[in-house]
Design an enzyme around this catalytic site. Sequence first.
Site, short mmCIF file in Angstrom:
data_model
loop_
_atom_site.label_atom_id
_atom_site.label_comp_id
_atom_site.label_asym_id
_atom_site.label_seq_id
_atom_site.Cartn_x
_atom_site.Cartn_y
_atom_site.Cartn_z
N HIS A 155 -2.00 -6.04 1.41
CA HIS A 155 -2.12 -4.65 0.96
C HIS A 155 -3.27 -4.01 1.73
O HIS A 155 -4.39 -4.49 1.71
CB HIS A 155 -2.38 -4.55 -0.54
N CYS A 156 -2.97 -2.91 2.41
CA CYS A 156 -3.98 -2.23 3.23
C CYS A 156 -4.37 -0.91 2.57
O CYS A 156 -3.55 0.00 2.47
CB CYS A 156 -3.43 -1.97 4.64
#
Length: 298
Positions: A155-156
């Site tokens: 997850h960025c």
Amino acid sequence: MKSPAHRARDIERQAGYLKPEHCAPPPPRTGSDTMWFIRDSCGIVCGIITWLLVFYAEFVVVFVMLLPAKNVAYSLINGVLFNGLAFLALASHAKAMCTDPGAVPKGNATKEFIESLQLKPGQVVYKCPKCCSIKPDRAHHCSVCKRCIKKMDHHCPWVNNCVGENNQKYFVLFTMYIALISFHALLMVAFHFVFCFEEDWTKCSNFSPPATVILLILLCFEGLLFLIFTAVMFGTQVHSICTDETGIEQLKKEERRWAKKSKWMNMKVVFGHPFSVAWLSPFASPDHGKADVYQYIV
């Protein structure tokens, strides 16, 4: 002897663990579901900061360095190149942020759905206890998106989204174009400093000499940090694609149950089949064609 991780995985394979009676039917789809957007305050702030930093670089490049330049050809070529790359970077960012990364339908672990799968004796399925979904192989639950994501890499917060099966191409393009405009900006700053040292500082910019120096130094810091960060991220993503192993799978050292493909075929799975200039476009959705996304070892 199995590790604790493997033992926990075996628990998920037990049919009794599914407990479909504990799952409510999945919510009906509405018009709002057509637009994928994660309502996470940290991710939204990071996304806005990303766009503002690109706009700051645009401002310094255009108004501090290119417009005051006497060489029209130099300004035109570098202006078109930098603005074109910046546009592709922001377009890639928007696509990575607003594309469903491969979310598994929420709440589909119902008795009716499990029966519809027509499982063979001994065949196992996974259930996510957090989002109550039947979890496909290579899917992992994201605590921020609150969904299971197919082939989730990580997850960025900078794109306010997971990087998964459906948007990895756009994330890779985002890191590549940001690295390119950062390198381009650093080159132009270096040339501009040389030009200003050789000429009168009052003639090399429409701003005062102190303001020009401060703006250029800030752009140097921004360009250098973004270049290092995105270049490393681009390299790790390409390596992950070529080895067909996501970041989470590498971190957890998960057992490889899918067939090994060539590096070129793995690239086609993410960017599309066959190879074309569309690989570089954030507006072209990957056409997998003959590139099978899932091939498992039987």
